[in-house]
Design an enzyme around this catalytic site. Structure first.
Site, PDB file in Angstrom:
ATOM      1  N   THR A 287      55.708  37.956  30.836  1.00  0.00           N
ATOM      2  CA  THR A 287      54.500  37.790  30.113  1.00  0.00           C
ATOM      3  C   THR A 287      54.125  39.117  29.258  1.00  0.00           C
ATOM      4  OG1 THR A 287      54.167  36.640  32.202  1.00  0.00           O
ATOM      5  CG2 THR A 287      52.181  37.074  30.598  1.00  0.00           C
TER       6      THR A 287
ATOM      7  N   ASP B  63      49.960  44.603  31.848  1.00  0.00           N
ATOM      8  CA  ASP B  63      51.177  44.060  32.857  1.00  0.00           C
ATOM      9  C   ASP B  63      51.121  42.576  33.202  1.00  0.00           C
ATOM     10  OD1 ASP B  63      53.547  44.557  34.423  1.00  0.00           O
ATOM     11  OD2 ASP B  63      53.009  46.089  35.382  1.00  0.00           O
ATOM     12  N   GLY B  64      52.080  42.243  33.681  1.00  0.00           N
ATOM     13  CA  GLY B  64      52.040  40.825  34.384  1.00  0.00           C
ATOM     14  C   GLY B  64      52.056  41.093  35.895  1.00  0.00           C
TER      15      GLY B  64
ATOM     16  N   ASP C  91      52.300  38.531  39.831  1.00  0.00           N
ATOM     17  CA  ASP C  91      52.693  37.264  40.497  1.00  0.00           C
ATOM     18  C   ASP C  91      51.678  36.308  41.017  1.00  0.00           C
ATOM     19  OD1 ASP C  91      55.601  37.898  39.978  1.00  0.00           O
ATOM     20  OD2 ASP C  91      55.389  39.484  40.987  1.00  0.00           O
TER      21      ASP C  91
ATOM     22  N   LYS D  26      52.592  42.102  42.668  1.00  0.00           N
ATOM     23  CA  LYS D  26      53.319  42.311  41.928  1.00  0.00           C
ATOM     24  C   LYS D  26      54.826  42.959  42.272  1.00  0.00           C
ATOM     25  CE  LYS D  26      52.293  44.865  38.257  1.00  0.00           C
ATOM     26  NZ  LYS D  26      53.222  44.211  37.468  1.00  0.00           N
ATOM     27  N   GLY D  27      55.633  42.787  41.410  1.00  0.00           N
ATOM     28  CA  GLY D  27      57.018  43.188  41.876  1.00  0.00           C
ATOM     29  C   GLY D  27      58.075  42.191  41.777  1.00  0.00           C
TER      30      GLY D  27
ATOM     31  N   GLY E 241      59.581  41.160  39.413  1.00  0.00           N
ATOM     32  CA  GLY E 241      60.621  41.321  38.488  1.00  0.00           C
ATOM     33  C   GLY E 241      61.265  42.775  39.012  1.00  0.00           C
TER      34      GLY E 241
ATOM     35  N   GLU F 192      55.256  50.561  38.049  1.00  0.00           N
ATOM     36  CA  GLU F 192      54.454  49.940  37.629  1.00  0.00           C
ATOM     37  C   GLU F 192      53.119  50.464  38.446  1.00  0.00           C
ATOM     38  OE1 GLU F 192      55.941  45.432  36.423  1.00  0.00           O
ATOM     39  OE2 GLU F 192      55.322  45.790  38.358  1.00  0.00           O
TER      40      GLU F 192
ATOM     41  N   LYS G  32      48.707  31.412  38.214  1.00  0.00           N
ATOM     42  CA  LYS G  32      49.084  32.403  39.265  1.00  0.00           C
ATOM     43  C   LYS G  32      47.451  32.858  39.848  1.00  0.00           C
ATOM     44  CE  LYS G  32      53.180  34.377  37.250  1.00  0.00           C
ATOM     45  NZ  LYS G  32      53.577  35.693  36.291  1.00  0.00           N
TER      46      LYS G  32
HETATM   47  C1  5RP Z   1      57.601  42.965  37.698  1.00  0.00           C
HETATM   48  C2  5RP Z   1      56.175  42.587  37.729  1.00  0.00           C
HETATM   49  C3  5RP Z   1      56.010  41.323  36.844  1.00  0.00           C
HETATM   50  O1  5RP Z   1      54.916  42.012  36.024  1.00  0.00           O
HETATM   51  C4  5RP Z   1      55.475  40.257  37.558  1.00  0.00           C
HETATM   52  O2  5RP Z   1      56.656  39.753  38.443  1.00  0.00           O
HETATM   53  C5  5RP Z   1      55.368  39.028  36.670  1.00  0.00           C
HETATM   54  O3  5RP Z   1      56.339  38.794  35.901  1.00  0.00           O
HETATM   55  P1  5RP Z   1      56.252  37.740  34.766  1.00  0.00           P
HETATM   56  O4  5RP Z   1      55.352  37.688  33.803  1.00  0.00           O
HETATM   57  O5  5RP Z   1      57.804  37.414  34.414  1.00  0.00           O
HETATM   58  O6  5RP Z   1      56.139  36.270  35.574  1.00  0.00           O
HETATM   59  O7  5RP Z   1      55.864  42.822  38.801  1.00  0.00           O
HETATM   60  O8  5RP Z   1      57.890  43.866  38.638  1.00  0.00           O
END
Ligand code: 5RP
Length: 222
Positions: A28, A80-81, A83, A93-94, A96, A102, A120
Site C-alpha cells: 500500500t 506507511d502501511g 496490517d 505492523k511487520g 512485510g 519502520e 484492516k
Molecule cells: C511491513 C509492514 C507493512 O506496512 C504492512 O505489512 C502492510 O503491508 P501491505 O500494505 O502490503 O498490506 O508493516 O513491515
C-alpha cells in the site's frame, strides 16, 4: 477498484514542500511512494527517509531524494502501511518484515499516517499474527520460551530459508488470535532477552487513510 492505490495516493495530499518524509514499506505504501515520485518529477522539493532496502530501491527508481536517518533531526511526516488497526488507532505492523526500521522511523516522525484498505480496521488486535523481531543468537530458546507462554510462535521463512530482516535478524510470528491488552503484551515481550522489537505500534499514528469501495476516509487519532 484498487483500494491500496486510493489510500496511498490520498495520503500524499498531506506532503508539503520542504518536508522530510518517511517512506513506509509494503504494497500500500508502494502507491504513496509512486505518487511522491510523480510529484517530485513535477517539482515537489522534499527529502525522504526509507524504512527498508526495498523502499530505498523504489525511491531511487523514481528519483526521490533520500537521506540517512542520522542526517536529520526529525521527520515531518511518515506514510506507511499497517496490517491491523483497532478503534484507538493502535496497530500491528511487520507483515512485510520491516517492522524494526519502520518503528525507528515512526518514533522520529512528528506525524504518522497509515494507509489501509478498510477491511484492516478491526475491533481487537491479534487475528493477524504478531511479528516480533528477534536475535538469531539463541532464537530456538526464545521460540520455546514463546511456546511456554502460549504465544504460538512460528519462525518466518522465505521459501525453505529463514527470513532475514534488513537489520540481519529473524522474525517470530505469534499466532495469538486476539490480544487482550496490547500495552501489557508489548512490555512483556520487550523484557525477554533476544526480543529486539515488536510489531505493536501503540499510540503512534496520527491519521489513518482508509479506502473502501464507497469512499476514502481520513480518520484522525491524535
Ligand atoms: C511491513 C509492514 C507493512 O506496512 C504492512 O505489512 C502492510 O503491508 P501491505 O500494505 O502490503 O498490506 O508493516 O513491515
Amino acid at each position: 477498484m484498487n483500494l491500496k492505490k486510493l489510500a496511498g495516493e490520498k495520503a500524499v495530499e498531506f506532503v508539503e514542500n520542504g518536508m522530510v518524509v518517511g517512506l513506509g514499506s509494503g504494497t500500500t505504501a508502494y502507491y504513496a511512494i509512486q505518487k511522491i515520485g510523480e510529484k517530485v518529477r513535477e517539482g515537489l522539493k522534499i527529502k525522504c527517509i526509507c524504512t527498508s532496502f526495498h523502499t530505498r530501491d523504489l525511491a531511487d527508481k523514481w528519483n526521490i531524494p533520500c537521506l540517512d536517518i542520522d542526517e536529520v533531526d526529525q521527520i515531518d511526516l511518515t506514510i506507511d502501511g499497517v496490517d491491523e488497526v483497532d478503534p484507538d488507532g493502535n496497530g500491528i505492523k511487520g507483515g512485510g518484515g520491516a517492522l524494526l526500521l519502520e518503528k525507528i522511523v515512526a518514533s522520529r516522525s512528528v506525524q504518522n499516517i497509515w494507509v489501509v484498505e478498510e477491511r484492516k480496521l478491526i475491533k481487537q488486535l491479534g487475528a493477524f499474527p504478531l511479528p516480533v523481531e528477534i536475535m538469531p543468537f539463541g532464537h530456538q530458546h526464545l521460540l520455546r520460551n514463546f511456546t511456554r507462554r502460549n504465544y504460538h510462535p512460528e519462525l518466518r521463512k522465505k521459501g525453505n530459508e529463514v527470513y532475514i530482516t534488513d537489520g540481519g535478524h529473524f522474525l517470530a510470528d505469534l499466532h495469538l488470535g486476539y490480544i487482550e491488552d496490547p500495552f501489557q503484551l508489548d512490555m512483556e515481550l520487550k523484557k525477554i532477552p533476544g526480543v529486539l522489537e515488536t510489531g505493536l505500534f501503540l499510540n503512534m499514528v496520527n491519521k489513518v487513510v482508509s479506502a473502501s469501495h464507497d469512499k476514502v476516509e481520513v480518520l484522525t487519532f491524535r
